[in-house]
Scaffold this motif. Structure first.
Motif, short mmCIF file in Angstrom:
data_model
loop_
_atom_site.label_atom_id
_atom_site.label_comp_id
_atom_site.label_asym_id
_atom_site.label_seq_id
_atom_site.Cartn_x
_atom_site.Cartn_y
_atom_site.Cartn_z
N ALA A 104 4.55 -3.27 -5.12
CA ALA A 104 3.73 -3.53 -3.93
C ALA A 104 3.15 -2.27 -3.32
CB ALA A 104 4.55 -4.27 -2.88
N GLY A 105 3.61 -1.09 -3.78
CA GLY A 105 3.09 0.14 -3.20
C GLY A 105 4.03 1.30 -3.41
N VAL A 106 3.91 2.28 -2.52
CA VAL A 106 4.67 3.53 -2.65
C VAL A 106 5.15 3.97 -1.26
CG1 VAL A 106 2.56 4.94 -2.46
CG2 VAL A 106 4.62 5.92 -3.52
N ILE A 107 6.33 4.53 -1.22
CA ILE A 107 6.79 5.27 -0.04
C ILE A 107 6.68 6.73 -0.42
CG2 ILE A 107 8.71 5.72 1.53
CD1 ILE A 107 9.57 2.81 1.13
N SER A 108 5.70 7.40 0.15
CA SER A 108 5.11 8.59 -0.44
C SER A 108 5.37 9.87 0.35
CB SER A 108 3.59 8.38 -0.56
OG SER A 108 2.93 9.56 -0.94
N VAL A 109 5.76 10.91 -0.38
CA VAL A 109 5.80 12.28 0.15
C VAL A 109 4.39 12.86 0.18
CG1 VAL A 109 6.69 14.61 -0.23
CG2 VAL A 109 8.17 12.63 -0.65
N LEU A 110 3.67 12.66 -0.91
CA LEU A 110 2.30 13.16 -1.04
C LEU A 110 1.42 12.72 0.12
CD1 LEU A 110 0.01 14.46 -2.85
CD2 LEU A 110 -0.25 12.16 -3.84
N ALA A 111 1.64 11.50 0.63
CA ALA A 111 0.79 10.96 1.69
C ALA A 111 0.82 11.79 2.97
CB ALA A 111 1.19 9.52 2.00
N GLY A 164 0.81 -1.21 0.00
CA GLY A 164 0.00 0.00 0.00
C GLY A 164 0.83 1.25 0.00
N SER A 165 0.44 2.21 0.83
CA SER A 165 1.11 3.51 0.89
C SER A 165 1.76 3.72 2.25
CB SER A 165 0.10 4.64 0.65
OG SER A 165 0.67 5.90 0.92
N ALA A 166 3.08 3.85 2.24
CA ALA A 166 3.82 4.24 3.45
C ALA A 166 4.17 5.71 3.34
CB ALA A 166 5.09 3.41 3.59
N VAL A 167 3.86 6.46 4.35
CA VAL A 167 4.20 7.88 4.33
C VAL A 167 5.67 8.06 4.67
CG1 VAL A 167 3.51 8.28 6.74
CG2 VAL A 167 3.59 10.20 5.11
N ALA A 168 6.36 8.85 3.85
CA ALA A 168 7.71 9.31 4.19
C ALA A 168 7.52 10.52 5.09
CB ALA A 168 8.49 9.66 2.93
N LEU A 169 7.48 10.27 6.37
CA LEU A 169 7.01 11.27 7.35
C LEU A 169 7.99 12.42 7.49
CD1 LEU A 169 4.57 11.50 9.34
CD2 LEU A 169 6.10 10.60 11.10
N VAL A 170 7.45 13.64 7.53
CA VAL A 170 8.28 14.80 7.84
C VAL A 170 8.66 14.76 9.31
CG1 VAL A 170 7.10 16.21 6.09
CG2 VAL A 170 6.40 16.37 8.49
N THR A 171 9.74 15.44 9.65
CA THR A 171 10.10 15.65 11.05
C THR A 171 9.68 17.06 11.44
OG1 THR A 171 11.99 14.14 10.93
CG2 THR A 171 11.96 15.72 12.75
N ILE A 199 -0.01 14.76 3.13
CA ILE A 199 -1.24 15.56 3.09
C ILE A 199 -2.40 14.82 2.41
CG2 ILE A 199 -0.09 17.80 3.23
CD1 ILE A 199 -0.46 18.06 0.18
N CYS A 200 -2.12 13.76 1.68
CA CYS A 200 -3.17 12.98 0.99
C CYS A 200 -3.04 11.50 1.34
CB CYS A 200 -3.07 13.17 -0.52
SG CYS A 200 -3.39 14.83 -1.11
N PRO A 201 -3.16 11.15 2.61
CA PRO A 201 -2.95 9.74 2.98
C PRO A 201 -4.01 8.80 2.42
CG PRO A 201 -3.74 11.02 4.86
CD PRO A 201 -3.42 12.01 3.78
N ARG A 202 -5.27 9.20 2.46
CA ARG A 202 -6.32 8.31 1.96
C ARG A 202 -6.20 8.10 0.46
NH1 ARG A 202 -10.59 6.93 5.18
NH2 ARG A 202 -10.66 7.94 7.24
N GLU A 203 -5.94 9.18 -0.26
CA GLU A 203 -5.83 9.07 -1.72
C GLU A 203 -4.64 8.21 -2.12
OE1 GLU A 203 -7.81 13.08 -0.79
OE2 GLU A 203 -6.19 11.84 0.03
N ASP A 256 -0.68 2.93 5.37
CA ASP A 256 -0.40 1.51 5.60
C ASP A 256 0.89 1.25 6.36
OD1 ASP A 256 -2.65 0.29 3.96
OD2 ASP A 256 -1.73 1.65 2.50
N ALA A 257 1.81 2.21 6.36
CA ALA A 257 3.07 2.08 7.11
C ALA A 257 3.66 3.47 7.24
CB ALA A 257 4.04 1.13 6.40
N ILE A 258 4.59 3.63 8.17
CA ILE A 258 5.25 4.92 8.38
C ILE A 258 6.75 4.74 8.26
CG2 ILE A 258 5.78 6.72 10.07
CD1 ILE A 258 2.95 6.45 11.15
N VAL A 259 7.36 5.57 7.44
CA VAL A 259 8.82 5.65 7.35
C VAL A 259 9.27 6.89 8.12
CG1 VAL A 259 10.80 5.96 5.83
CG2 VAL A 259 8.94 4.43 5.15
N VAL A 260 10.06 6.69 9.13
CA VAL A 260 10.54 7.79 9.97
C VAL A 260 12.03 7.98 9.74
CG1 VAL A 260 10.82 6.22 11.95
CG2 VAL A 260 10.68 8.69 12.33
N CYS A 261 12.45 9.24 9.70
CA CYS A 261 13.86 9.60 9.53
C CYS A 261 14.41 9.18 8.17
CB CYS A 261 14.73 9.04 10.65
SG CYS A 261 14.39 9.78 12.26
#
Length: 295
Positions: free
Chosen positions: A202-209, A5-12, A211-215, A38-43
């Motif tokens: 299998a999905g994306v590690i997303s910057v967009l997510a 699915g979509s993993a957010v590339a989370l801002v700090t 602000i647009c996590p559901r999409e 679907d997942a969180i990428v931190v740092c």
């Protein structure tokens, strides 16, 4: 598979004093879990990891792991261009309870093929949790070749996937041809998530997510469930916003966008700084076009 699915590339997020804002970090975790991330990428790159000292780096990882509390996978960015330092961070993240690690291709000193292969292998063998390779040649100056990716995929048990941010779909296709179905390929570029999925991704590690996590989630799962038309519609509808989010180097536009939306994630750390006025205007317009209300 570490995640689909979509993993957010989370801002700090930072405070006004430019310190890591751990309260806001916990708030962002809840926002993403509520909105189907679907997942969180931190740092990672988007998390400005290169400007965090070791104490901040490991504290941010622990903060997110604790806040998530096993509800979705947490993938810690612990890579760098110093193998032993990456091993140290990786072991700490594993001890904290990270579900996996994101390890970037070494930058600046680059490494030759044997050195890069040994770098990833040594890090992977120092931990037991899964590792996702991160290929982003525009940042590192070196491209992970499909052949080397396949050698690592077959040769190191816990190297289980790659975040492919080369933007080269022919390269993605070659990786997909060379690896087996146990190896996951994730898009590292929001503007090409659908094309990568069509090659078995299998999905994306997303910057967009951010602000647009559901999409971002829906784009992936629409495709995986067979609704290619909806996935295509989402990809194309979001493209102008994605373009605006990359009009300057990431994460400058995404943090700017989040602040414009009232998410209060703070400033950037030098050498990153505020956007050019013309680019801010473009970003504001695309946020409005997408239906956001600016604060």
């Amino acid at each position: 598979m570490l995640f689909q699915g979509s993993a957010v590339a989370l801002v700090t997020p930072f405070t006004k004093e430019n310190k890591v804002n751990y309260d806001k970090l916990e708030e962002l975790v809840e926002f993403h879990i509520k909105n189907n991330t679907d997942a969180i990428v931190v740092c990672g790159t988007t998390g400005e990891a290169s400007t965090l000292d070791d104490k901040e780096h490991v504290a941010a990882i622990k903060c997110v792991i604790d806040a998530v509390n096993k509800r979705i996978p947490v993938i810690a960015g612990t890579g760098g261009n110093d193998t032993d330092h990456s091993i140290m961070l990786s072991r700490i993240a594993e001890n904290f309870g990270a579900d996996g690690l994101l390890i970037i291709n070494p930058y600046y000193n680059k490494g030759n093929k044997s050195g890069i292969k040994a770098h990833f292998t040594k890090i992977a063998q120092s931990v037991e949790i899964p590792i996702i390779l991160y290929n982003v040649p525009s940042r590192t100056g070196v491209n992970l070749s499909p052949k080397l990716v396949a050698e690592l995929a077959y040769g190191v048990e816990n190297i289980v996937g790659i975040k492919e941010a080369s933007g080269d779909m022919a390269q993605v296709a070659e990786i997909a041809r060379l690896v087996d179905n146990n190896f996951s390929i994730y898009s590292g570029n929001d503007d090409s998530t659908l094309p990568l999925l069509s090659l078995g991704g299998a999905g994306v590690i997303s910057v967009l997510a951010n602000i647009c996590p559901r999409e971002s989630h829906d784009l992936v799962y629409s495709f995986l469930s067979g609704n290619v038309e909806k996935s295509r519609e989402l990809q194309l509808n979001m493209k102008p916003l994605i373009d605006a989010l990359f009009v300057e180097v990431n994460p400058v536009p995404i943090k700017t966008a989040m602040n414009l939306l009232g998410m209060e994630v703070g400033n950037l750390r030098l050498p990153l700084s505020h956007m050019e006025a013309s680019n801010i205007n473009l970003l504001k317009q695309e946020l409005k076009n997408f239906g956001f209300d600016l604060k």
